[in-house]
Design an enzyme around this catalytic site. Structure first.
Site, PDB file in Angstrom:
ATOM      1  N   LYS A 128       5.744   2.798   8.283  1.00  0.00           N
ATOM      2  CA  LYS A 128       7.102   2.553   7.787  1.00  0.00           C
ATOM      3  C   LYS A 128       8.133   2.733   8.910  1.00  0.00           C
ATOM      4  CE  LYS A 128       6.532   1.756   3.322  1.00  0.00           C
ATOM      5  NZ  LYS A 128       7.017   0.547   2.639  1.00  0.00           N
ATOM      6  N   GLY A 168      -1.463  14.938   4.736  1.00  0.00           N
ATOM      7  CA  GLY A 168      -0.444  13.943   5.019  1.00  0.00           C
ATOM      8  C   GLY A 168       0.844  14.117   4.236  1.00  0.00           C
ATOM      9  N   GLU A 169       0.902  15.113   3.334  1.00  0.00           N
ATOM     10  CA  GLU A 169       2.101  15.305   2.529  1.00  0.00           C
ATOM     11  C   GLU A 169       3.074  16.264   3.213  1.00  0.00           C
ATOM     12  OE1 GLU A 169       1.220  16.326  -1.510  1.00  0.00           O
ATOM     13  OE2 GLU A 169       0.933  14.213  -2.016  1.00  0.00           O
ATOM     14  N   TYR A 208       0.868   6.232   6.765  1.00  0.00           N
ATOM     15  CA  TYR A 208       1.847   5.551   5.918  1.00  0.00           C
ATOM     16  C   TYR A 208       3.258   5.717   6.495  1.00  0.00           C
ATOM     17  CZ  TYR A 208       4.760   4.565   1.808  1.00  0.00           C
ATOM     18  OH  TYR A 208       5.702   4.062   0.960  1.00  0.00           O
ATOM     19  N   ARG A 242      11.234  17.700  -2.810  1.00  0.00           N
ATOM     20  CA  ARG A 242      11.527  16.284  -2.684  1.00  0.00           C
ATOM     21  C   ARG A 242      12.954  16.033  -3.168  1.00  0.00           C
ATOM     22  NH1 ARG A 242       7.665  16.911  -0.137  1.00  0.00           N
ATOM     23  NH2 ARG A 242       5.699  15.738  -0.108  1.00  0.00           N
ATOM     24  N   ILE A 290      -0.724  20.129  -9.966  1.00  0.00           N
ATOM     25  CA  ILE A 290       0.154  20.324  -8.816  1.00  0.00           C
ATOM     26  C   ILE A 290      -0.729  20.534  -7.590  1.00  0.00           C
ATOM     27  CG2 ILE A 290       1.817  21.875  -7.717  1.00  0.00           C
ATOM     28  CD1 ILE A 290       3.006  22.418 -10.457  1.00  0.00           C
ATOM     29  N   GLN A 337       0.870  -1.172   0.000  1.00  0.00           N
ATOM     30  CA  GLN A 337       0.000   0.000   0.000  1.00  0.00           C
ATOM     31  C   GLN A 337       0.905   1.219   0.000  1.00  0.00           C
ATOM     32  OE1 GLN A 337      -2.024   2.693  -0.254  1.00  0.00           O
ATOM     33  NE2 GLN A 337      -1.460   3.078   1.871  1.00  0.00           N
ATOM     34  N   ASN A 351      12.597   9.884  -3.166  1.00  0.00           N
ATOM     35  CA  ASN A 351      11.630   9.684  -4.250  1.00  0.00           C
ATOM     36  C   ASN A 351      12.309   9.072  -5.471  1.00  0.00           C
ATOM     37  OD1 ASN A 351      10.283  11.532  -2.396  1.00  0.00           O
ATOM     38  ND2 ASN A 351       8.764  11.768  -4.009  1.00  0.00           N
TER      39      ASN A 351
END
Length: 231
Positions: free
Chosen positions: A72, A194-195, A68, A135, A127, A1, A97
């Protein structure tokens, strides 16, 4: 996921895939004669919003901003705990990334492939947020090199695999637009929950412990990706 957005909407699903199932896998492997476990973790999300950039493996105090990232990070800790004093060594590689040929241009991850596919088809890319989020983009063949190098030692490893360079989404689109000769304007949508705002990983420990450092600059990597897409 692999979706941050899905993890926010369905955290139990995310924990099942990204924490419980890998733990079961390690339990199974410990009943075999397997000598090495190499895990590709998520270098951006586990550190939360970093105070130091590029972020080193020791800058681990930040809290992840998504389920997420939390899964991790916890799995990294579980691996270390379960394999302590075991005959099976581990390598945990916290990837920034990753991009390159064969990456799915239709998913929500892999913004470089998504943008490249859109621009080559003369479509408008989207965007999320103001595009100033950054990133650390690492080319897939550099990641392969890190995986191989980490497999050649029986030491337990916890390493960041990234370029240590920040690139904003707006800057990324500008570079791709020039390379592809696309002169349109992107569509801006609200920031996704969440970003992270910023992310770049220090690779000093990887260089010191396994002799790894990236060979591909973003400029060269993008040329390789565009060439593959064009074919």
């Amino acid at each position: 996921q692999s979706s941050v957005v899905v993890s926010v909407e369905e955290p139990l699903l995310d924990f099942e895939h990204n924490l419980l199932q890998p733990v079961q896998l390690m339990k199974t492997l410990l009943d075999t004669d397997c000598k090495q476990f190499i895990f590709t973790s998520s270098g951006g999300t586990i550190f939360g919003e970093p105070e130091i950039i590029p972020t080193s493996e020791d800058d681990y105090a930040g809290e992840p901003v998504s389920p997420y990232g939390l899964a991790k990070k916890k799995l990294n800790e579980v691996i270390k705990s379960m394999l302590k004093n075991q005959t099976m060594a581990y390598s945990i590689l916290n990837l920034s990334n990753v991009y390159g040929p064969r990456q799915d241009p239709y998913g929500e991850a892999g913004v470089i492939s998504i943008f490249t596919g859109k621009l080559l088809n003369n479509e408008t890319p989207t965007i999320y947020g103001d595009g100033e989020q950054t990133r650390d983009y690492v080319y897939v063949l550099d990641v392969v090199d890190a995986l191989i190098k980490s497999s050649e030692t029986d030491e337990n490893l916890f390493l960041n695999i990234g370029t240590s360079i920040e690139t904003s989404v707006n800057e990324l689109l500008s570079i791709l637009s020039k390379k592809i000769s696309w002169d349109g304007e992107p569509n801006y949508e609200p920031k996704r929950e969440g970003e992270l705002l910023r992310s770049a990983l220090s690779n000093k420990r990887a260089k010191d412990q396994i002799g790894w450092e990236p060979n591909y600059t973003l400029d060269i990597g993008l040329d390789e990706l565009i060439s593959w897409f064009s074919k």
